[in-house]
Enzyme design. Sequence first.
Site, PDB file in Angstrom:
ATOM      1  N   PRO A   1      15.529 -19.388  -6.070  1.00  0.00           N
ATOM      2  CA  PRO A   1      15.172 -17.966  -6.022  1.00  0.00           C
ATOM      3  C   PRO A   1      15.307 -17.370  -4.616  1.00  0.00           C
ATOM      4  O   PRO A   1      15.431 -16.165  -4.473  1.00  0.00           O
ATOM      5  CB  PRO A   1      13.703 -17.930  -6.481  1.00  0.00           C
TER       6      PRO A   1
ATOM      7  N   GLU B   1       8.546 -25.899  -9.742  1.00  0.00           N
ATOM      8  CA  GLU B   1       7.704 -26.398  -8.655  1.00  0.00           C
ATOM      9  C   GLU B   1       8.333 -26.194  -7.268  1.00  0.00           C
ATOM     10  O   GLU B   1       7.632 -26.071  -6.286  1.00  0.00           O
ATOM     11  CB  GLU B   1       7.416 -27.879  -8.907  1.00  0.00           C
TER      12      GLU B   1
ATOM     13  N   ARG C   1      36.072 -18.381 -15.471  1.00  0.00           N
ATOM     14  CA  ARG C   1      36.950 -17.367 -16.041  1.00  0.00           C
ATOM     15  C   ARG C   1      37.908 -16.771 -15.023  1.00  0.00           C
ATOM     16  O   ARG C   1      38.850 -16.078 -15.395  1.00  0.00           O
ATOM     17  CB  ARG C   1      36.142 -16.269 -16.728  1.00  0.00           C
TER      18      ARG C   1
ATOM     19  N   ASP D   1      38.824  -6.232 -14.557  1.00  0.00           N
ATOM     20  CA  ASP D   1      37.379  -6.305 -14.644  1.00  0.00           C
ATOM     21  C   ASP D   1      36.663  -5.184 -13.921  1.00  0.00           C
ATOM     22  O   ASP D   1      37.098  -4.722 -12.892  1.00  0.00           O
ATOM     23  CB  ASP D   1      36.871  -7.599 -14.010  1.00  0.00           C
TER      24      ASP D   1
HETATM   25  C1  9D3 Z   1       6.145 -21.836  -7.030  1.00  0.00           C
HETATM   26  C2  9D3 Z   1       6.818 -20.786  -7.812  1.00  0.00           C
HETATM   27  N1  9D3 Z   1       7.770 -19.941  -7.164  1.00  0.00           N
HETATM   28  C3  9D3 Z   1       7.436 -18.827  -6.338  1.00  0.00           C
HETATM   29  C4  9D3 Z   1       8.079 -17.563  -6.845  1.00  0.00           C
HETATM   30  C5  9D3 Z   1       8.900 -20.616  -6.676  1.00  0.00           C
HETATM   31  C6  9D3 Z   1       9.872 -20.864  -7.742  1.00  0.00           C
HETATM   32  C7  9D3 Z   1      10.666 -21.963  -7.616  1.00  0.00           C
HETATM   33  C8  9D3 Z   1      11.637 -22.216  -8.585  1.00  0.00           C
HETATM   34  C9  9D3 Z   1      10.041 -20.021  -8.838  1.00  0.00           C
HETATM   35  C10 9D3 Z   1      10.993 -20.283  -9.801  1.00  0.00           C
HETATM   36  C11 9D3 Z   1      11.768 -21.393  -9.662  1.00  0.00           C
HETATM   37  C12 9D3 Z   1      12.785 -21.685 -10.699  1.00  0.00           C
HETATM   38  N2  9D3 Z   1      13.959 -20.831 -10.526  1.00  0.00           N
HETATM   39  C13 9D3 Z   1      15.075 -21.288  -9.972  1.00  0.00           C
HETATM   40  O1  9D3 Z   1      15.158 -22.449  -9.630  1.00  0.00           O
HETATM   41  C14 9D3 Z   1      16.162 -20.365  -9.749  1.00  0.00           C
HETATM   42  C15 9D3 Z   1      16.260 -18.950  -9.949  1.00  0.00           C
HETATM   43  C16 9D3 Z   1      15.337 -17.968 -10.413  1.00  0.00           C
HETATM   44  O2  9D3 Z   1      14.163 -18.225 -10.749  1.00  0.00           O
HETATM   45  N3  9D3 Z   1      15.754 -16.672 -10.462  1.00  0.00           N
HETATM   46  C17 9D3 Z   1      17.009 -16.284 -10.100  1.00  0.00           C
HETATM   47  N4  9D3 Z   1      17.892 -17.158  -9.650  1.00  0.00           N
HETATM   48  C18 9D3 Z   1      17.522 -18.475  -9.584  1.00  0.00           C
HETATM   49  S1  9D3 Z   1      18.491 -19.715  -9.041  1.00  0.00           S
HETATM   50  C19 9D3 Z   1      17.356 -20.866  -9.269  1.00  0.00           C
END
Ligand code: 9D3
Length: 250
Positions: free
Chosen positions: A91, A118, A156, A171
Amino acid sequence: MRIDVVTTFPEMFRPVLDASILKRARDAGVISVVVHDLRGWTTDAHRTTDDSPYGGGAGMVMKPEPFFAAAEALRCPEDGGCAEEVILLSPQGELLSQRMARELSSRKHVILLCGHYEGVDERVRQHLATRELSIGDYVLTGGELPAMVVIDAVARLLPGALGAEEGAEADSFADGLLEYPQYTRPADFRGWQVPDVLLSGHHEQIRRWRRKESLRRTRDGRPDLLQGASLTEEDRELLAEVEREDETGR
Ligand code: 9D3
């Protein structure tokens, strides 16, 4: 192109990889995607991939060793040591864009590392990943769906992945604007008419109408994209018409 995916949920990938364009690209030999279970790189009897956080607090953190072992084993299996990209889906990552998809599609080998909720030990991010990618500002349960989004967006673009009629050039985003409205038969559906110009056979008028509606849509829905678009003199005229129609209610 080869893509390796490292995940604790390998079973999530099969139905997606076996469908549609991804299947076609794989059958055409344009891409090979191999999904690996992170647990295969654990060394303890319980096949542990996570542990409690240093410093305390709730939740768990994904351990670094299995990710390092996986990526190091998968790096250029044939020419001994240099995957061009090791991408951690997270994220906190840079937002995936069409530009990034295009860049990745030029690589011979990409390794995708999926964490989950986590979180992942910081040393994976700092000393293993060459990039960190996010697919948007919303919270998912893990990096698996984002990894599949990356694979789809990249596959793609590979030459031979799409049928002849679906040029990636046409596109949305390829020229920085949203696409014009499309219609097919019937010309009257429940009293809603297809615009006359599209039935007229006037190719030049049709081209101009499509360009104008593309500009209108972008202005109305994604004005941020207009900032980055390279507009011609005609585009500016068409946009001015759109502005005027907007003020006078068309
Ligand atoms: C402890 C919780 N979180 C704070 C916001 C951290 C967290 C870590 C991992 C929250 C979600 C995740 C799981 N998501 C991903 O690994 C992830 C993701 C996403 O949640 N949204 C957009 N792109 C991505 S790329 C990987």
